[in-house]
Design a protein around this motif. Structure first.
Motif, PDB file in Angstrom:
ATOM      1  N   GLN A   1      -0.273 122.353  13.563  1.00  0.00           N
ATOM      2  CA  GLN A   1      -1.160 121.520  14.326  1.00  0.00           C
ATOM      3  C   GLN A   1      -2.642 121.268  13.713  1.00  0.00           C
ATOM      4  O   GLN A   1      -2.930 120.111  13.708  1.00  0.00           O
ATOM      5  N   ASN A   2      -3.018 122.475  13.245  1.00  0.00           N
ATOM      6  CA  ASN A   2      -4.336 122.589  12.702  1.00  0.00           C
ATOM      7  C   ASN A   2      -4.467 121.846  11.260  1.00  0.00           C
ATOM      8  O   ASN A   2      -5.605 121.656  10.819  1.00  0.00           O
ATOM      9  N   LEU A   3      -3.196 121.910  10.718  1.00  0.00           N
ATOM     10  CA  LEU A   3      -3.315 121.331   9.137  1.00  0.00           C
ATOM     11  C   LEU A   3      -2.624 119.769   9.093  1.00  0.00           C
ATOM     12  O   LEU A   3      -2.832 119.216   8.179  1.00  0.00           O
ATOM     13  N   LYS A   4      -2.065 119.298  10.106  1.00  0.00           N
ATOM     14  CA  LYS A   4      -1.531 118.291  10.074  1.00  0.00           C
ATOM     15  C   LYS A   4      -2.540 117.033   9.889  1.00  0.00           C
ATOM     16  O   LYS A   4      -3.586 116.977  10.592  1.00  0.00           O
ATOM     17  N   GLY A   5      -2.236 115.859   9.068  1.00  0.00           N
ATOM     18  CA  GLY A   5      -2.989 114.937   8.881  1.00  0.00           C
ATOM     19  C   GLY A   5      -4.455 115.309   7.904  1.00  0.00           C
ATOM     20  O   GLY A   5      -5.265 114.346   7.867  1.00  0.00           O
ATOM     21  N   LYS A   6      -4.631 116.437   7.482  1.00  0.00           N
ATOM     22  CA  LYS A   6      -5.822 117.054   6.767  1.00  0.00           C
ATOM     23  C   LYS A   6      -5.408 116.996   5.355  1.00  0.00           C
ATOM     24  O   LYS A   6      -4.533 117.399   4.921  1.00  0.00           O
ATOM     25  N   THR A   7      -6.393 116.820   4.498  1.00  0.00           N
ATOM     26  CA  THR A   7      -6.283 117.423   3.033  1.00  0.00           C
ATOM     27  C   THR A   7      -6.885 118.771   3.037  1.00  0.00           C
ATOM     28  O   THR A   7      -7.964 119.007   3.303  1.00  0.00           O
ATOM     29  N   TYR A   8      -5.925 119.675   3.074  1.00  0.00           N
ATOM     30  CA  TYR A   8      -6.214 121.158   3.084  1.00  0.00           C
ATOM     31  C   TYR A   8      -5.845 121.867   1.874  1.00  0.00           C
ATOM     32  O   TYR A   8      -4.986 121.401   0.988  1.00  0.00           O
ATOM     33  N   LEU A   9      -6.514 123.087   1.715  1.00  0.00           N
ATOM     34  CA  LEU A   9      -6.369 123.805   0.334  1.00  0.00           C
ATOM     35  C   LEU A   9      -6.043 125.276   1.020  1.00  0.00           C
ATOM     36  O   LEU A   9      -6.768 125.805   1.623  1.00  0.00           O
ATOM     37  N   VAL A  10      -4.900 125.976   0.871  1.00  0.00           N
ATOM     38  CA  VAL A  10      -4.904 127.196   1.239  1.00  0.00           C
ATOM     39  C   VAL A  10      -4.277 128.132   0.053  1.00  0.00           C
ATOM     40  O   VAL A  10      -3.413 127.760  -0.865  1.00  0.00           O
ATOM     41  N   MET A  11      -5.138 129.051  -0.249  1.00  0.00           N
ATOM     42  CA  MET A  11      -4.827 130.035  -1.297  1.00  0.00           C
ATOM     43  C   MET A  11      -4.536 131.399  -0.735  1.00  0.00           C
ATOM     44  O   MET A  11      -5.237 131.953  -0.070  1.00  0.00           O
ATOM     45  N   LEU A  12      -3.317 131.605  -1.211  1.00  0.00           N
ATOM     46  CA  LEU A  12      -2.842 132.876  -0.890  1.00  0.00           C
ATOM     47  C   LEU A  12      -2.730 134.105  -1.970  1.00  0.00           C
ATOM     48  O   LEU A  12      -2.135 133.862  -3.126  1.00  0.00           O
ATOM     49  N   ASP A  13      -3.827 134.855  -2.014  1.00  0.00           N
ATOM     50  CA  ASP A  13      -3.993 135.759  -3.155  1.00  0.00           C
ATOM     51  C   ASP A  13      -3.387 137.154  -3.211  1.00  0.00           C
ATOM     52  O   ASP A  13      -2.841 137.815  -2.078  1.00  0.00           O
TER      53      ASP A  13
ATOM     54  N   ARG B   1      -5.800 119.359 -11.781  1.00  0.00           N
ATOM     55  CA  ARG B   1      -4.633 119.475 -11.105  1.00  0.00           C
ATOM     56  C   ARG B   1      -4.769 119.405  -9.725  1.00  0.00           C
ATOM     57  O   ARG B   1      -3.982 118.608  -8.998  1.00  0.00           O
ATOM     58  N   LEU B   2      -5.483 120.347  -9.219  1.00  0.00           N
ATOM     59  CA  LEU B   2      -5.868 120.411  -7.823  1.00  0.00           C
ATOM     60  C   LEU B   2      -6.559 119.137  -7.381  1.00  0.00           C
ATOM     61  O   LEU B   2      -6.072 118.733  -6.077  1.00  0.00           O
ATOM     62  N   LEU B   3      -7.405 118.461  -7.999  1.00  0.00           N
ATOM     63  CA  LEU B   3      -7.819 117.281  -7.478  1.00  0.00           C
ATOM     64  C   LEU B   3      -7.012 115.933  -7.867  1.00  0.00           C
ATOM     65  O   LEU B   3      -7.191 115.007  -7.130  1.00  0.00           O
ATOM     66  N   ASP B   4      -6.103 116.157  -8.750  1.00  0.00           N
ATOM     67  CA  ASP B   4      -5.272 115.018  -8.918  1.00  0.00           C
ATOM     68  C   ASP B   4      -4.175 114.694  -7.943  1.00  0.00           C
ATOM     69  O   ASP B   4      -3.263 115.567  -7.770  1.00  0.00           O
ATOM     70  N   PRO B   5      -4.083 113.613  -7.163  1.00  0.00           N
ATOM     71  CA  PRO B   5      -3.121 113.326  -6.146  1.00  0.00           C
ATOM     72  C   PRO B   5      -1.769 113.243  -6.607  1.00  0.00           C
ATOM     73  O   PRO B   5      -0.677 113.343  -6.040  1.00  0.00           O
ATOM     74  N   THR B   6      -1.652 113.069  -8.006  1.00  0.00           N
ATOM     75  CA  THR B   6      -0.086 112.725  -8.564  1.00  0.00           C
ATOM     76  C   THR B   6       0.527 114.078  -9.128  1.00  0.00           C
ATOM     77  O   THR B   6       1.645 114.032  -9.463  1.00  0.00           O
TER      78      THR B   6
ATOM     79  N   ASN C   1       1.592 116.656   3.979  1.00  0.00           N
ATOM     80  CA  ASN C   1       0.549 115.466   4.316  1.00  0.00           C
ATOM     81  C   ASN C   1       0.492 114.484   3.001  1.00  0.00           C
ATOM     82  O   ASN C   1       0.199 114.899   2.227  1.00  0.00           O
ATOM     83  N   LYS C   2       0.614 113.181   3.339  1.00  0.00           N
ATOM     84  CA  LYS C   2       0.783 112.148   2.259  1.00  0.00           C
ATOM     85  C   LYS C   2      -0.447 111.992   1.558  1.00  0.00           C
ATOM     86  O   LYS C   2      -0.750 111.639   0.522  1.00  0.00           O
ATOM     87  N   ASN C   3      -1.723 112.359   2.454  1.00  0.00           N
ATOM     88  CA  ASN C   3      -2.975 112.189   2.075  1.00  0.00           C
ATOM     89  C   ASN C   3      -3.574 113.113   1.228  1.00  0.00           C
ATOM     90  O   ASN C   3      -4.814 113.076   0.772  1.00  0.00           O
ATOM     91  N   GLY C   4      -2.793 114.317   0.991  1.00  0.00           N
ATOM     92  CA  GLY C   4      -3.021 115.338  -0.002  1.00  0.00           C
ATOM     93  C   GLY C   4      -3.193 116.690   0.604  1.00  0.00           C
ATOM     94  O   GLY C   4      -4.010 116.756   1.770  1.00  0.00           O
ATOM     95  N   PHE C   5      -2.460 117.403  -0.222  1.00  0.00           N
ATOM     96  CA  PHE C   5      -2.772 119.091   0.341  1.00  0.00           C
ATOM     97  C   PHE C   5      -2.303 119.917  -0.840  1.00  0.00           C
ATOM     98  O   PHE C   5      -1.699 119.660  -1.838  1.00  0.00           O
ATOM     99  N   ARG C   6      -2.993 120.967  -0.952  1.00  0.00           N
ATOM    100  CA  ARG C   6      -2.412 121.819  -2.031  1.00  0.00           C
ATOM    101  C   ARG C   6      -2.365 123.402  -1.344  1.00  0.00           C
ATOM    102  O   ARG C   6      -3.361 123.881  -0.507  1.00  0.00           O
ATOM    103  N   VAL C   7      -1.367 124.170  -1.758  1.00  0.00           N
ATOM    104  CA  VAL C   7      -0.832 125.564  -1.433  1.00  0.00           C
ATOM    105  C   VAL C   7      -1.038 126.291  -3.086  1.00  0.00           C
ATOM    106  O   VAL C   7      -0.428 125.892  -3.834  1.00  0.00           O
ATOM    107  N   PHE C   8      -1.978 127.131  -3.348  1.00  0.00           N
ATOM    108  CA  PHE C   8      -2.164 127.828  -4.438  1.00  0.00           C
ATOM    109  C   PHE C   8      -1.851 129.308  -4.208  1.00  0.00           C
ATOM    110  O   PHE C   8      -2.760 130.109  -3.308  1.00  0.00           O
ATOM    111  N   ILE C   9      -0.952 129.962  -5.003  1.00  0.00           N
ATOM    112  CA  ILE C   9      -0.777 131.287  -4.914  1.00  0.00           C
ATOM    113  C   ILE C   9      -1.060 132.013  -6.096  1.00  0.00           C
ATOM    114  O   ILE C   9      -0.830 131.683  -7.395  1.00  0.00           O
ATOM    115  N   THR C  10      -1.555 133.397  -6.045  1.00  0.00           N
ATOM    116  CA  THR C  10      -1.602 134.135  -6.983  1.00  0.00           C
ATOM    117  C   THR C  10      -0.787 135.485  -7.012  1.00  0.00           C
ATOM    118  O   THR C  10      -0.581 135.804  -6.005  1.00  0.00           O
TER     119      THR C  10
END
Length: 856
Positions: free
Chosen positions: A242-254, A161-166, A272-281
């Motif tokens: 500014q640093n995350l705009k336009g990038k495919t990024y993953l931010v994990m907040l544990d 699911r993290l890799l699936d753009p849908t 970002n339309k080209n993909g990003f994920r924010v993952f929280i535990t």
């Protein structure tokens, strides 16, 4: 626990002041109101410390204990005084007449209490508030990297699911403390496929104490190492975007403890339309309310637990010597799938002698190995989850430890007991929901559907994991909140609640009675041991302030007359086959009254009634369960607060009687064919047309099977069901399928359960536009062979369950068109299983969930 004591005393005084059955002798009302005013002030002072969770200190804890004891002492004095006056007057006046209450004798004691509490309150107010010293959030994956053992299924699902753009962009991994959230998140963060997929990644451990600036710096340091860490907060927020705009990024907040963290951050992450994920535990469910997936991390199974234990004990190769394997697997099993406990025990075992004798002893849950491990994880990890609770939740949580370890607690029973105990400040359902949401309480069984919006109403049973059960028992002992009687020479006179987990005959002995015979402050006695069908010498005469007596596991051969002097009783439950005395009406405060019968009772006298007419004088009753018994004619009386009436016989279910219970919403009727054969043919359920019920269950106890059918006397179908019936359950009646047409027109019906040949016959033709609101349909033990469904029928159906329907070969084809319908098939014809799977295969997305016990 001072707060719970304050709420309990406050509710006691409120009940006295608001009671329409009490007349105060002047100046009694003024005296009791002075105490009430002081208690209200104290409550507000104690609430202050919910906002300063770290304000706990030795002096705060000591002061909390002093306040708790003073409040409990006054509560006992008031209840004891009121009980004495009630008992003396109840012998002379009718239970429905006013009771005269004179509090003058308590004036000096109440004045002393007010003065003492005022001093404590002033000291409490002037205590320095120790605000949390925020700790810098940890940058990068915390702890030593190690091989992940178990949870491979959840790892693969989340990875996909993290890799699936849908898939949604926001994800949360939730679970109780110590269950392995950080370990799983770390493995995902470092997975090669994840690493190669995202342009940049950041892993920040937030923790209970945090500063927003540190979180932002932690993210930026991994995205742009050259960032200036001395920047102001507003500048850091801009830099994140500014640093995350336009990038495919993953931010994990544990390890996120509060939704405030997400509220502070969510607008800083560019979409970002080209993909990003924010993952929280987090330990907190529903952290992200919208556009997110919640993954609830599960406990380890037996194989995974064993593998993890071996991995941690035998570091070099992970292989366990054969002579230790049997005991080792028992040790792993006793950890109940809890990774932190397995790792902690493994650490102890790795430092000890690896001998069969030592490991066999360690396999005992009461061994010092398990005790030491539980103490370690309690102090280092689990206690913070308890300490973080608001004060009104702590008592609710600790109370769950009063049940035996691994006990599946019925939700309704837990809620009723909480209400009877008197320490609830908020809605009981809201409290349970908060404890579940905070991953402190596990849900064991859920109903398929609830007409309430909140999912908490779907819970049927819940409980504590053993590690939290041990925590509850330790804290309860420390606060004299409850005590588990083990039969030793125990001092129990200061315990608020007593409970029995073992065979009561072995724990309630002479030493215990001697202790109880002293000045007892016990409010509750709960017996959870194995069912005891032989006489048990149990005495209640010293427990004069008892509010809760739960002894369903004990069969009473004679009615315990001592109960009638416990005028503070709110919850009474035991097993008893005899008649209830008319003097039961002395229990004016009783709210929950449950009488079960030993085995089944065959009535030899059709006019026998187990309840006296005086039951109608018990105005506070909310829940009444009288297995197989009759309610007497009310003779104009009313039960204004009764909501639940369970296991009554059909004889008392007349319109005239049930109209005298205006708030009744849940009714369960039991039919005994040996007694009610001639009564099930004329007026059965006719009262439904005028009674406001949301839930109705009718059960035939002993349907008579003959050949392949159940032969029953013909029971009439209900001809005018009230439109407000939401849930209907029928069992054992043998209605023909044609009679379902009437039930199908009930526009409000959402749940229908047909069990044990409730309906019989080979063919069911459902007419057009029937069952318009039905969402759950359960059919069990049916001889149905052919089922056809009309046009626009079952349009709202969400779940279909069929169990032991061996003759049905085909499911109606229209079910394959229903969006979101799940189907459960258990022990059914393999042909109907195949039919359901064909339907499932035709869908572009799988909305049909088919499970079966047939291996085909």
């Amino acid at each position: 626990m001072a707060y719970a004591a304050v709420i309990s005393l406050k509710s006691v005084i409120e009940r006295l002041l608001k009671s329409s059955k009490i007349s105060f002798v002047p100046p009694s009302k003024k005296i009791i109101k002075s105490a009430y005013k002081q208690v209200q002030s104290l409550q507000q002072v104690l609430k202050r410390f919910d906002d300063n969770i770290s304000s706990s200190s030795e002096r705060v804890d000591a002061l909390d204990e002093e306040i708790r004891e003073s409040v409990r002492k006054l509560e006992d004095v008031i209840e004891s005084h009121v009980s004495n006056q009630f008992l003396s007057q109840s012998e002379q006046c009718h239970p429905l007449l006013l009771l005269s209450l004179d509090m003058a004798e308590l004036k000096q004691e109440i004045d002393s209490f007010n003065e003492e509490i005022k001093k404590m309150e002033d000291e409490y107010v002037n205590l320095p508030c120790q605000e949390y010293d925020a700790v810098s959030s940890t940058i990068g994956c915390r702890g030593k990297k190690s091989k992940m053992v178990g949870l491979s299924d959840q790892f693969q699902e989340i990875q996909t699911r993290l890799l699936d753009p849908t898939e949604p962009c926001y994800h949360t991994l939730v679970g109780m403390a110590g269950i392995g959230k950080t370990t799983l998140a770390t493995q995902l963060f470092e997975d090669p496929l994840i690493v190669s997929h995202f342009d940049c990644r950041a892993f920040v451990t937030v923790g209970q104490k945090y500063r927003l600036k540190d979180i932002l710096i932690g993210i930026l340091a991994q995205v742009n190492p050259e960032i200036d860490k001395t920047m102001k907060l507003d500048d850091l927020k801009k830099m994140i975007y500014q640093n995350l705009k336009g990038k495919t990024y993953l931010v994990m907040l544990d390890d996120v403890w509060t939704t405030q963290v997400w509220n502070d951050l969510r607008r800083l992450f560019p979409y970002n339309k080209n993909g990003f994920r924010v993952f929280i535990t987090s330990r907190l469910q529903n952290m992200i309310v919208y556009s997110s997936d919640d993954y609830k991390i599960r406990l380890l199974n037996k194989e995974e637990s064993w593998d993890l234990l071996c991995e941690k004990v035998f570091v070099e190769d992970g292989l366990c010597p054969s002579q230790l394997e049997k005991a080792g697997k028992k040790i792993a099993e006793n950890c109940e799938g809890f990774p932190l406990l397995i790792v902690t025990i493994a650490n102890i075992l790795s430092k000890a002698d690896k001998t069969p004798e030592y490991w066999r002893k360690a396999a005992d849950r009461d061994n010092s190995v398990f005790m030491d491990a539980n103490d370690q994880i309690m102090s280092k990890v689990l206690f913070s989850s308890y300490e973080y609770l608001t004060q009104h939740l702590k008592a609710c949580f600790l109370y769950m430890g009063i049940f035996p370890q691994n006990y599946e607690i019925p939700r309704s029973k837990l809620i009723n007991l909480w209400r009877a105990e008197g320490f609830l400040e908020h809605s009981a359902m809201q409290c349970l929901e908060e404890l579940v949401t905070k991953s402190l309480v596990m849900v064991h069984k859920k109903s398929l559907y609830s007409h309430y919006r909140s999912p908490i109403h779907q819970i049927k049973t819940c409980g504590l994991h053993p590690v939290f059960w041990h925590l509850c028992n330790r804290e309860a002992e420390k606060n004299n909140f409850f005590h588990v009687i083990n039969g030793l020479a125990e001092a129990v006179e200061h315990e608020r609640r007593l409970c029995v987990h073992k065979n009561i005959q072995f724990v309630i002995n002479e030493d215990v009675y001697k202790s109880i015979a002293s000045v007892s402050r016990t409010h509750s006695l709960l017996c959870f041991g194995p069912y005891h069908k032989y006489p048990v010498p149990i005495s209640l005469k010293y427990l004069r302030l008892l509010r809760v007596f739960d002894a369903l596991s004990i069969r009473m051969y004679e009615f315990p007359m001592e109960v009638l002097k416990l005028v503070q009783l709110r919850y009474l439950a035991f097993t008893y086959n005899g008649n209830i005395p008319s003097s039961i009406s002395k229990l004016r405060n009783l709210q929950f009254f449950i009488i079960l019968r030993h085995l089944s009772i065959i009535n030899s006298c059709k006019d026998l009634s187990y309840l006296p007419i005086e039951i109608w004088e018990m105005q506070e009753l909310k829940h009444l369960q009288i297995t197989g018994s009759n309610l007497p004619n009310p003779c104009g009386a009313i039960l204004p607060n009764l909501v639940t009436l369970l296991d009554v016989s059909p004889r008392c279910c007349t319109k005239e009687l049930l109209e005298r219970i205006p708030l009744l919403s849940k009714l369960r009727i039991r039919f005994d064919l040996s007694v009610h054969t001639n009564e099930s043919s004329n007026h059965l359920l006719d009262f439904i047309s005028r009674v406001s019920l949301s839930s109705l269950k009718c059960v035939v106890l002993n349907p008579i099977p003959r050949c392949e059918f159940v032969v029953l006397p013909r029971a009439p179908i209900v001809t005018n069901f009230d439109s407000r019936v939401v849930k209907l359950s029928l069992s054992g009646f043998g209605y023909p399928w044609e009679d379902m047409s009437t039930i199908s027109s009930m526009w409000s019906l959402q749940v229908l359960k047909l069990r044990r040949y409730a309906v019989r016959g080979p063919k069911w033709e459902t007419r057009d536009r029937a069952f318009k609101s039905l969402k759950v349909l359960v059919i069990e033990d049916s001889d149905l062979m052919q089922w056809t469904v009309g046009i626009k029928t079952f349009r709202c159906l969400e779940h279909l369950t069929m169990r032991r329907c061996h003759r049905l070969e085909v499911i109606p084809s229209s079910f394959g068109e229903y969006f979101g319908l799940s189907i459960e098939l258990v022990d059914c014809n393999p042909l109907v299983v195949a039919c359901a799977r064909v339907m499932d295969g035709k869908r572009k997305r799988k909305f049909l969930s088919v499970s079966t016990s047939i291996h085909d």
